[in-house]
Design a protein around this motif. Structure first.
Motif, PDB file in Angstrom:
ATOM      1  N   TRP A 649       0.830  -1.204   0.000  1.00  0.00           N
ATOM      2  CA  TRP A 649       0.000   0.000   0.000  1.00  0.00           C
ATOM      3  C   TRP A 649       0.868   1.258   0.000  1.00  0.00           C
ATOM      4  O   TRP A 649       2.050   1.217   0.333  1.00  0.00           O
ATOM      5  CB  TRP A 649      -0.992   0.003   1.150  1.00  0.00           C
ATOM      6  CG  TRP A 649      -0.486   0.416   2.502  1.00  0.00           C
ATOM      7  CD1 TRP A 649      -0.459   1.657   3.038  1.00  0.00           C
ATOM      8  CD2 TRP A 649       0.055  -0.454   3.509  1.00  0.00           C
ATOM      9  NE1 TRP A 649       0.045   1.629   4.312  1.00  0.00           N
ATOM     10  CE2 TRP A 649       0.363   0.346   4.631  1.00  0.00           C
ATOM     11  CE3 TRP A 649       0.295  -1.832   3.580  1.00  0.00           C
ATOM     12  CZ2 TRP A 649       0.918  -0.181   5.794  1.00  0.00           C
ATOM     13  CZ3 TRP A 649       0.840  -2.351   4.742  1.00  0.00           C
ATOM     14  CH2 TRP A 649       1.140  -1.534   5.820  1.00  0.00           C
ATOM     15  N   LYS A 650       0.236   2.349  -0.400  1.00  0.00           N
ATOM     16  CA  LYS A 650       0.948   3.610  -0.477  1.00  0.00           C
ATOM     17  C   LYS A 650       0.945   4.252   0.893  1.00  0.00           C
ATOM     18  O   LYS A 650      -0.094   4.419   1.516  1.00  0.00           O
ATOM     19  CB  LYS A 650       0.281   4.527  -1.508  1.00  0.00           C
ATOM     20  CG  LYS A 650       1.121   5.722  -1.890  1.00  0.00           C
ATOM     21  CD  LYS A 650       0.582   6.361  -3.159  1.00  0.00           C
ATOM     22  CE  LYS A 650       1.494   7.487  -3.646  1.00  0.00           C
ATOM     23  NZ  LYS A 650       2.803   6.990  -4.085  1.00  0.00           N
ATOM     24  N   LEU A 651       2.124   4.579   1.389  1.00  0.00           N
ATOM     25  CA  LEU A 651       2.280   5.168   2.719  1.00  0.00           C
ATOM     26  C   LEU A 651       3.040   6.474   2.585  1.00  0.00           C
ATOM     27  O   LEU A 651       4.229   6.491   2.234  1.00  0.00           O
ATOM     28  CB  LEU A 651       3.024   4.204   3.642  1.00  0.00           C
ATOM     29  CG  LEU A 651       3.215   4.660   5.092  1.00  0.00           C
ATOM     30  CD1 LEU A 651       1.864   4.831   5.787  1.00  0.00           C
ATOM     31  CD2 LEU A 651       4.084   3.665   5.857  1.00  0.00           C
ATOM     32  N   ASN A 655       6.020   3.729  -0.957  1.00  0.00           N
ATOM     33  CA  ASN A 655       5.274   2.475  -1.051  1.00  0.00           C
ATOM     34  C   ASN A 655       5.837   1.473  -0.058  1.00  0.00           C
ATOM     35  O   ASN A 655       7.062   1.246   0.003  1.00  0.00           O
ATOM     36  CB  ASN A 655       5.374   1.899  -2.469  1.00  0.00           C
ATOM     37  CG  ASN A 655       4.690   2.779  -3.492  1.00  0.00           C
ATOM     38  OD1 ASN A 655       3.470   2.916  -3.479  1.00  0.00           O
ATOM     39  ND2 ASN A 655       5.479   3.381  -4.377  1.00  0.00           N
ATOM     40  N   TYR A 709      10.245  -0.531   2.407  1.00  0.00           N
ATOM     41  CA  TYR A 709       9.650   0.780   2.162  1.00  0.00           C
ATOM     42  C   TYR A 709      10.524   1.548   1.180  1.00  0.00           C
ATOM     43  O   TYR A 709      11.726   1.739   1.408  1.00  0.00           O
ATOM     44  CB  TYR A 709       9.524   1.558   3.468  1.00  0.00           C
ATOM     45  CG  TYR A 709       8.819   2.892   3.322  1.00  0.00           C
ATOM     46  CD1 TYR A 709       7.508   2.959   2.876  1.00  0.00           C
ATOM     47  CD2 TYR A 709       9.473   4.082   3.642  1.00  0.00           C
ATOM     48  CE1 TYR A 709       6.852   4.169   2.747  1.00  0.00           C
ATOM     49  CE2 TYR A 709       8.833   5.300   3.517  1.00  0.00           C
ATOM     50  CZ  TYR A 709       7.513   5.349   3.066  1.00  0.00           C
ATOM     51  OH  TYR A 709       6.870   6.561   2.942  1.00  0.00           O
TER      52      TYR A 709
END
Length: 806
Positions: A649-651, A655, A709
Motif C-alpha cells: 500500500w501507499k504510505l 510504497n 519501504y
C-alpha cells in the motif's frame, strides 16, 4: 503460552517469495512450473507456487547465493552451512517442507538439472542423500525463481516428492553489474562478489543472447571454543572429562616448558573457505514465425578449503612427531567442476507447440588433503595427497507437445535419461597402509601407525567404479479452466528404470473460486523415487570418533553389492514410493492484500537412508571398527502448513510492502524395516542420532516478517526471521539437547545514486544471534562451541553492494 503466541504471530513465512518486494503486477506473473498451461498466473494455480523476483530481492538482501536467498525468503526451505563434515562443507544440503535434498527437483528454464556427485554422510541434515548444488548458478544470471510447494512426481518424475525449484535465466538485452563486499562482526568470513550480465539481440525480433560472469570469494570463519583438550595426556578424552582443571594446568605447564603457546593447538572450526567462478548463457533465435532454436547452460568451478579434527601429539597412531611435534589439523581441499548445457527447438503449428531438447549436466568433485600425514610411513610420509574424486553425469532428451483449446490445455511427451556415476582412486599413499619397510602392509606385517591420509582417507582401487543406467518415461496432463473460476489438472506418468523396473504415477489438482478473489485449492498424487546411483554405489573408508570413545578410528561405508553387505545380510535397495496430499485457500479481500494458507501431508514408504554405525566382529576383516550401509530402512509421514500474508500500500509519499509468511512442518518415522537376516540392535541399525536427523534436527517452525519501504531515491528493508526449536542427539557418546528458538534481524538501506547506479548498505543478523552453546558432551570435548543448526554459526554479517544498470 507466551512462546506459543509468538510462534503463531510469526508463523507467516514461506514466501517473501512471490511477494518479498514484488508489486501487484509481479504477483500476477504467469508461471511455468506446476502445470503445462502457460496462460495461468500464480493466483490461478491449484497448488502453491512462489514467484521470486531475484533482482529486486538481491538488491536489498544481505544474502549473495541462491540457497542463502531462498533460506531467508521461503520458510519451508532450509539450508545450513556445515563444519568439519568433509565434502558437505563445500556444498550446502538444501531441503523443502522437511523432506530430504534428494526429494526436491531443480529445473533450469523448465528443464531438469543434474544433481551433485556428493553423498552427504557426516550426520548432517540430509544425511545419506544426494542433492543439487544451487550455488553453481550465479545470482546475476537469474531473472526469477519459481518454487512449487507440492508433490509433482507424476509431472516431472522422481526427485519431485517435496516440490520443484525452477530457475528462470535472464533473457533481457542491455547490461548490469554488481559488486558486493561483506565481513562478519568477528572480522572473518570476508566475502567478495562481482558479477556482470550482458544481453543483446541476435539481429532478429525476439532473438537474444544473455551472458553472465560471476566471481565469488568467501573467507573461512572460526567459531571454536579452543584449548579445552588435554593435549599431552595419555587419554585426552578421559583425562579432560575426569578433571578439566588439572588437565588444563598440566597442559599449560608442558606448553610453557616447550616455549609454545596455546595458539599452537588451536582448532579451526567454522565455515569453509570457498572460491568460485561461474559463466552462464541463455539464448534463443527464431528461424521463422513457427520455428525457434534455443540453448542455455553454464560452467562453474569451485575451490574449497575445510578442516578436519585436530590430531593431538598424544595420538601416536595418527601423528608423526618428527613432522608435527605439536600435532596438526588437516585441511581438506576441493575442486568442484560443474558443467551444464541444453539445446532445443520449438515448433508451433496450428496452435500445437512441439519442444524437443537435449539437456546435459555433469559434476566432478576432486579431493586434496594437506597439512596431514600417512602415519604408517612415519618420517617418510608426504604432507599432502590427491585423495581421488567422484563424478556424476546426466543427459536427458525430452519431447513436449502441448495445445491450448480454449478452456482445455492438453500436454504430453516423453523423456529418455542416461546417468553415470564414477568413483576415482587417489594416489597410493592417500589410502594405503605400509609396514615398517615401506611396503604395502600384508596380514601379519609389522605396522606402526594408521594408513591413509589423516582426516580424509583417499579412495582406493577397491572403491573405484563406474556405473550407469537409463530411464524412459511417457507422460500426459490435461487442464481445464472455467472462466478462471474452476481449474482442474490431471497428470499421469509412466516411468521405467533399467535397474528398477516400471511404475505409473498420477496426480489430480483442483482449484475453485467460490467467491470472486476467494478460492479453495487441493491436490493428491502418488510418486516414487529410485535410489540414486550414488546411494547404490558410493563406498569408502573414513576417519571418525570411535563409538567407544577411544579416539579417532577407521569406519567404512559399504555399498549393497559388497561382500560386507552380503555377510551381514543387507538387501538390495529398492525404490521409495509416496502419497502426497494438500488443501489450501487463497484470499484477496482488498487491493494489494494477498493471503494464502496451504496444508499438506506426505507419506513415504521404504525411504532410503544411511544406517547408523554397525559394529560386528565380522567387519574386522575389512579393516574398519564399524560400517554403514544404505537401506530402505524407514517409512515417514510429513505434515505441515504454509501461511502467507502480503500487503502493498501507499504510505505517505512512498510504497510499503509487508510480508508475513510462515511454515510448520513435522516429520515422524512411522515404521522401521530391518533386513531379515541382519543381527543387530535398532540403536546400531538406525539409532537415535539418525532418528534425530529425520525428525527434529531442522526447525519445525520457521517464519519471516519483512517490511520494505521505498520513498524517493531510498529503499529500506527490515526483516525478522524466526527459527524454531531444534533438538540434537549426540548419540552414541553425547546427550540430547534442545536449542531454543531464535530471531535473526536483517537491515538494509538502499540509495539510488544516479539513474544507473544503486548503493545498498546493511547487515544480516545485525544483533549477532547464535544457536545455544552446545552441552559439553556434544562438543567434542569442548571444541565445537556451536552446532550448525537453525541459522548456522556465522553471527552478524555486514555488507555493502553497488548495482549498475546500463
Amino acid at each position: 503460552m507466551k512462546k506459543l503466541s509468538i510462534s503463531v504471530l510469526l508463523l507467516g513465512a514461506v514466501l517473501v517469495s512471490a511477494q518479498e518486494e514484488e508489486k501487484e503486477k509481479q504477483i500476477e506473473d504467469v508461471v511455468i512450473v506446476g502445470n503445462r498451461n502457460v496462460k495461468r498466473t500464480k493466483l490461478e494455480t491449484p497448488v502453491p507456487v512462489d514467484v521470486i523476483n531475484i533482482q529486486k530481492i538481491q538488491q536489498s538482501a544481505p544474502q549473495t547465493t541462491v540457497q542463502d536467498l531462498l533460506n531467508y525468503i521461503i520458510p519451508s526451505f532450509n539450508a545450513v552451512r556445515q563444519s568439519s563434515s568433509d565434502g558437505t562443507e563445500h556444498i550446502d544440503p538444501v531441503t523443502l517442507r522437511g523432506m530430504g535434498p534428494d526429494q526436491v527437483l531443480v529445473l533450469v528454464n523448465g528443464k531438469r538439472r543434474h544433481t551433485t556427485s556428493l553423498v552427504n554422510y557426516q550426520n548432517t541434515v540430509g544425511n545419506g542423500s544426494v542433492g543439487t548444488d544451487l550455488s553453481t548458478v550465479p545470482v546475476i544470471a537469474i531473472d526469477r525463481i519459481e518454487v512449487l510447494r507440492d508433490g509433482a512426481a507424476a509431472q516431472y518424475g522422481s526427485d519431485a516428492i517435496a516440490g520443484v525449484i525452477n530457475i528462470i535465466l535472464k533473457k533481457n538485452t542491455g547490461a548490469s553489474a554488481s559488486l558486493n563486499y561483506g565481513i562478519t562482526g568477528r572480522n572473518d568470513g570476508e566475502t567478495y562478489q562481482g558479477g556482470i550480465n550482458y544481453g543483446a539481440s541476435l539481429g532478429k525480433d525476439k532473438s537474444y543472447i544473455n551472458l553472465s560472469l560471476q566471481l565469488n570469494y568467501r573467507g573461512k570463519t572460526t567459531r571454536t571454543q579452543n584449548h579445552n583438550l588435554d593435549i599431552y595426556g595419555d587419554n585426552f578424552a578421559y583425562d579432560f572429562a575426569a578433571d578439566p582443571g588439572k588437565a588444563r594446568a598440566d597442559d599449560d605447564a608442558l606448553i610453557a616448558q616447550n616455549g609454545l603457546s596455546r595458539d599452537d593447538f588451536n582448532f579451526q572450526i567454522g565455515d569453509a573457505q570457498i572460491k568460485q567462478a561461474q559463466l552462464f548463457f541463455n539464448s534463443e533465435y527464431p528461424v521463422n514465425d513457427q520455428f525457434r532454436i534455443y540453448s542455455f547452460g553454464g560452467f562453474s568451478i569451485k575451490e574449497g578449503q575445510g578442516f578436519g579434527f585436530r590430531r593431538l601429539p598424544n595420538e601416536k597412531s595418527n601423528t608423526v612427531a618428527s613432522i608435527y611435534p605439536n600435532g596438526f589439523q588437516p585441511t581438506l581441499g576441493s575442486k568442484v567442476y560443474d558443467i551444464s548445457y541444453a539445446v532445443g527447438a520449438k515448433y508451433d503449428v496450428n496452435q500445437w507447440l512441439f519442444d524437443l531438447s537435449n539437456t546435459f549436466g555433469s559434476n566432478t568433485f576432486n579431493y586434496d588433503v594437506s597439512n596431514t600425514v600417512n602415519a604408517s610411513l612415519g618420517a617418510k610420509s608426504p604432507t599432502s595427497f590427491y585423495a581421488g574424486a567422484h563424478s556424476f553425469l546426466q543427459n536427458t532428451v525430452n519431447l513436449d507437445v502441448s495445445k491450448n483449446l480454449n478452456r482445455f490445455n492438453v500436454a504430453f511427451g516423453g523423456e529418455f535419461r542416461f546417468e553415470q556415476y564414477e568413483l576415482k582412486a587417489g594416489e597410493e599413499a592417500s589410502y594405503a597402509r605400509y609396514d615398517v619397510n615401506g611396503n604395502i602392509a600384508v596380514p601379519g606385517a609389522t605396522v606402526e601407525g594408521n594408513g591413509g591420509a589423516q582426516s580424509f582417507i583417499g579412495f582406493s582401487p577397491e572403491n573405484a567404479l563406474k556405473k550407469s543406467r537409463t530411464s524412459t518415461a511417457l507422460y500426459a496432463d490435461v487442464s481445464y479452466d472455467l472462466n478462471k473460476k474452476l481449474n482442474i489438472d490431471a497428470a499421469a506418468r509412466f516411468e521405467n528404470y533399467s535397474d528398477f523396473g516400471s511404475i505409473l504415477n498420477g496426480k489430480l489438482a483442483v482449484r475453485y473460486e467460490f467467491i470472486t478473489n476467494y478460492a479453495i485449492r487441493g491436490a493428491v498424487g502418488t510418486g516414487f523415487r529410485a535410489p540414486s546411483l550414488q546411494q547404490q554405489y558410493f563406498n569408502n573408508s573414513y576417519a571418525d570418533i570411535s563409538t567407544t570413545g577411544s579416539g579417532i578410528v577407521i569406519k567404512g561405508i559399504f555399498n549393497n553389492d559388497s561382500e560386507a553387505a552380503k555377510v551381514l545380510g543387507f538387501d538390495q535397495l529398492k525404490q521409495e514410493t509416496s502419497v502426497n496430499g494438500s488443501l489450501g485457500f487463497t484470499l484477496k479481500p482488498v487491493k494489494g492484500l494477498l493471503i494464502t494458507l496451504d496444508g499438506y501431508l506426505i507419506k513415504v514408504k521404504d525411504r532410503i537412508v544411511i544406517t547408523s554405525n554397525i559394529t560386528d566382529d565380522r567387519l574386522a576383516a575389512y579393516g574398519v571398527e564399524s560400517a554403514r550401509f544404505f537401506a530402505n530402512a524407514i517409512d515417514t509421514e510429513t505434515k505441515g502448513v504454509d501461511v502467507v500474508v502480503s500487503y502493498d500500500w501507499k504510505l505517505g509519499k512512498g510504497n510499503l510492502n509487508m510480508n508475513l509468511a510462515g511454515n510448520y512442518t513435522e516429520t515422524k518415522i512411522t515404521d522401521f524395516h530391518f533386513p531379515a537376516n541382519l543381527q543387530t540392535p535398532q540403536e546400531e541399525f538406525f539409532g537415535p542420532d539418525q532418528i534425530n536427523i529425520i525428525e527434529t534436527l531442522s526447525p519445525k517452525t520457521k517464519a519471516t516478517l519483512g517490511l520494505n519501504y521505498g520513498i524517493g531515491k531510498f529503499n529500506f528493508l527490515v526483516r525478522n526471521t524466526y527459527f524454531g526449536k531444534v533438538t540434537r542427539d549426540g548419540y552414541p557418546f553425547g546427550g540430547v539437547q534442545e536449542f531454543a528458538p531464535k530471531v535473526v534481524t536483517d537491515l538494509s538501506v538502499g540509495y539510488t545514486l544516479t539513474k544507473n547506479v544503486n548503493l545498498t548498505l546493511g547487515a544480516n543478523n545485525v544483533f549477532d544471534v547464535f544457536p545455544d552453546l552446545q552441552i559439553y558432551e556434544n562438543s567434542y570435548y569442548g571444541v565445537f562451541k556451536y552446532a550448525p543448526v537453525q541459522m548456522g554459526t556465522l553471527g552478524s554479517y555486514f555488507f555493502g553492494r553497488l548495482n549498475f544498470n546500463f
